[in-house]
Enzyme design. Structure first.
Site, PDB file in Angstrom:
ATOM      1  N   ASP A  14       0.787  -1.244   0.000  1.00  0.00           N
ATOM      2  CA  ASP A  14       0.000   0.000   0.000  1.00  0.00           C
ATOM      3  C   ASP A  14       0.822   1.299   0.000  1.00  0.00           C
ATOM      4  O   ASP A  14       0.574   2.184   0.850  1.00  0.00           O
ATOM      5  CB  ASP A  14      -0.957   0.020   1.209  1.00  0.00           C
ATOM      6  CG  ASP A  14      -1.919  -1.162   1.243  1.00  0.00           C
ATOM      7  OD1 ASP A  14      -1.816  -2.041   0.368  1.00  0.00           O
ATOM      8  OD2 ASP A  14      -2.762  -1.214   2.149  1.00  0.00           O
ATOM      9  N   ASP A  52      -4.615  -0.665  -1.430  1.00  0.00           N
ATOM     10  CA  ASP A  52      -5.911  -0.587  -0.781  1.00  0.00           C
ATOM     11  C   ASP A  52      -6.811   0.035  -1.853  1.00  0.00           C
ATOM     12  O   ASP A  52      -6.472   1.089  -2.415  1.00  0.00           O
ATOM     13  CB  ASP A  52      -5.782   0.330   0.442  1.00  0.00           C
ATOM     14  CG  ASP A  52      -6.651  -0.113   1.608  1.00  0.00           C
ATOM     15  OD1 ASP A  52      -6.981  -1.311   1.695  1.00  0.00           O
ATOM     16  OD2 ASP A  52      -6.998   0.752   2.436  1.00  0.00           O
ATOM     17  N   HIS A  54     -10.689   0.648  -2.454  1.00  0.00           N
ATOM     18  CA  HIS A  54     -12.046   0.534  -1.922  1.00  0.00           C
ATOM     19  C   HIS A  54     -13.092   1.153  -2.838  1.00  0.00           C
ATOM     20  O   HIS A  54     -12.833   2.167  -3.491  1.00  0.00           O
ATOM     21  CB  HIS A  54     -12.132   1.271  -0.583  1.00  0.00           C
ATOM     22  CG  HIS A  54     -11.279   0.690   0.503  1.00  0.00           C
ATOM     23  ND1 HIS A  54     -11.239  -0.658   0.789  1.00  0.00           N
ATOM     24  CD2 HIS A  54     -10.434   1.281   1.397  1.00  0.00           C
ATOM     25  CE1 HIS A  54     -10.418  -0.866   1.814  1.00  0.00           C
ATOM     26  NE2 HIS A  54      -9.908   0.289   2.189  1.00  0.00           N
ATOM     27  N   SER A  60     -15.218  -0.101   6.037  1.00  0.00           N
ATOM     28  CA  SER A  60     -14.227   0.408   6.996  1.00  0.00           C
ATOM     29  C   SER A  60     -14.310   1.926   7.175  1.00  0.00           C
ATOM     30  O   SER A  60     -13.624   2.488   8.019  1.00  0.00           O
ATOM     31  CB  SER A  60     -12.805   0.045   6.537  1.00  0.00           C
ATOM     32  OG  SER A  60     -12.406   0.836   5.439  1.00  0.00           O
ATOM     33  N   HIS A  71     -10.885   6.550   2.456  1.00  0.00           N
ATOM     34  CA  HIS A  71      -9.517   6.596   1.921  1.00  0.00           C
ATOM     35  C   HIS A  71      -9.382   5.590   0.784  1.00  0.00           C
ATOM     36  O   HIS A  71     -10.145   4.627   0.706  1.00  0.00           O
ATOM     37  CB  HIS A  71      -8.510   6.251   3.029  1.00  0.00           C
ATOM     38  CG  HIS A  71      -8.688   4.850   3.552  1.00  0.00           C
ATOM     39  ND1 HIS A  71      -9.638   4.531   4.495  1.00  0.00           N
ATOM     40  CD2 HIS A  71      -8.079   3.685   3.230  1.00  0.00           C
ATOM     41  CE1 HIS A  71      -9.594   3.231   4.737  1.00  0.00           C
ATOM     42  NE2 HIS A  71      -8.661   2.683   3.974  1.00  0.00           N
ATOM     43  N   LYS A  96      -6.851  -4.909  -2.971  1.00  0.00           N
ATOM     44  CA  LYS A  96      -7.614  -5.536  -1.878  1.00  0.00           C
ATOM     45  C   LYS A  96      -8.621  -4.551  -1.312  1.00  0.00           C
ATOM     46  O   LYS A  96      -8.484  -3.345  -1.509  1.00  0.00           O
ATOM     47  CB  LYS A  96      -6.664  -6.001  -0.776  1.00  0.00           C
ATOM     48  CG  LYS A  96      -5.895  -4.840  -0.146  1.00  0.00           C
ATOM     49  CD  LYS A  96      -4.792  -5.344   0.762  1.00  0.00           C
ATOM     50  CE  LYS A  96      -3.950  -4.215   1.300  1.00  0.00           C
ATOM     51  NZ  LYS A  96      -4.679  -3.208   2.069  1.00  0.00           N
ATOM     52  N   GLU A 103     -13.558  -5.938   5.230  1.00  0.00           N
ATOM     53  CA  GLU A 103     -12.260  -5.294   5.377  1.00  0.00           C
ATOM     54  C   GLU A 103     -11.182  -6.262   4.903  1.00  0.00           C
ATOM     55  O   GLU A 103     -11.342  -7.479   4.989  1.00  0.00           O
ATOM     56  CB  GLU A 103     -12.036  -4.906   6.849  1.00  0.00           C
ATOM     57  CG  GLU A 103     -10.697  -4.248   7.144  1.00  0.00           C
ATOM     58  CD  GLU A 103     -10.418  -2.970   6.353  1.00  0.00           C
ATOM     59  OE1 GLU A 103     -10.336  -3.035   5.117  1.00  0.00           O
ATOM     60  OE2 GLU A 103     -10.269  -1.903   6.994  1.00  0.00           O
ATOM     61  N   ALA A 131       0.647   0.150   6.415  1.00  0.00           N
ATOM     62  CA  ALA A 131       1.310   0.660   7.605  1.00  0.00           C
ATOM     63  C   ALA A 131       1.716  -0.529   8.476  1.00  0.00           C
ATOM     64  O   ALA A 131       1.040  -1.548   8.506  1.00  0.00           O
ATOM     65  CB  ALA A 131       0.362   1.557   8.397  1.00  0.00           C
ATOM     66  N   CYS A 135      -1.756  -3.127   7.671  1.00  0.00           N
ATOM     67  CA  CYS A 135      -1.673  -3.946   6.456  1.00  0.00           C
ATOM     68  C   CYS A 135      -0.341  -4.666   6.325  1.00  0.00           C
ATOM     69  O   CYS A 135      -0.295  -5.790   5.822  1.00  0.00           O
ATOM     70  CB  CYS A 135      -1.995  -3.094   5.238  1.00  0.00           C
ATOM     71  SG  CYS A 135      -3.718  -2.532   5.276  1.00  0.00           S
TER      72      CYS A 135
HETATM   73 ZN   LIG Z   1      -8.469   0.661   3.675  1.00  0.00          ZN
END
Ligand SMILES: [Zn+2]
Length: 185
Positions: A14, A52, A54, A60, A71, A96, A103, A131, A135
């Site tokens: 990420d 990431d 979404h 989330s 985000h 993902k 999540e 982070a 993740c």
């Molecule tokens: Zn996320």
């Protein structure tokens, strides 16, 4: 003659705009890892990155009662790779968290990452990115569960530290589960 299968790969978790200072879910000093990440990418012939990724209204997000501000909404500037990342080295990208209702912290969650790594004979996975306490940690724990040797690059990760010390605790958990620590270069 085909070259021998590489037995190690680098996973960059990420490395996205929204996880860096100025982004929607900024990791303190998240943008400070890229010198080390780029150095690690030059040292590894096989590099895979996760995003990431979404839908708007992901479970989330605080807008749905989740723990995080919205985000990394797919195809928005916040979901893009950070401009300091040397993207030319990335052979494969896994996305993902695309299911609106679940999540996915781990780069293995709902992706073809395991299959992709095994198809290339990878036994050992070096891990960098963001982070540390979410993740990166979940990706490392999944990789260990799946039987990969895992080496976390300490200078190429950064923690959210929602509670002070979360990043250190996450590192301890990863080591307790069998991960090794190293630095780049
Ligand atoms: Zn996320």
């Amino acid at each position: 003659m085909t070259p021998p299968a590489s037995e190690d790969a680098l996973l960059v978790v990420d490395p996205q705009v929204d996880f860096c200072p100025g982004g929607a879910l900024a990791v303190p000093r998240g943008d400070r890892i890229f010198d080390a990440v780029n150095r690690a990418m030059r040292e590894h012939p096989l590099v895979v990155a996760s995003r990431d990724w979404h839908p708007a209204g992901h479970v989330s997000f605080s807008t749905r009662g989740g723990p995080w501000p919205p985000h990394c909404v797919s195809h928005t500037p916040g979901a893009a790779f950070h401009k300091a990342l040397d993207q030319d080295r990335i052979a494969h990208v896994v996305d993902k968290g695309s299911d609106p209702d679940s999540e996915a912290y781990s780069a293995f969650a709902g992706t073809n990452l395991e299959v992709w790594l095994r198809a290339r004979g990878v036994k050992c996975l070096y891990v960098a990115g963001l982070a540390t306490d979410y993740c990166v940690k979940q990706s490392v724990l999944d990789a260990l569960r799946l039987g990969f040797e895992v080496i976390v690059l300490e200078d190429a990760i950064a923690a959210v530290d929602v509670r002070p010390g979360d990043g250190d605790k996450a590192l301890q958990e990863m080591v307790a589960a069998g991960a090794k620590l190293a630095t780049t270069g």
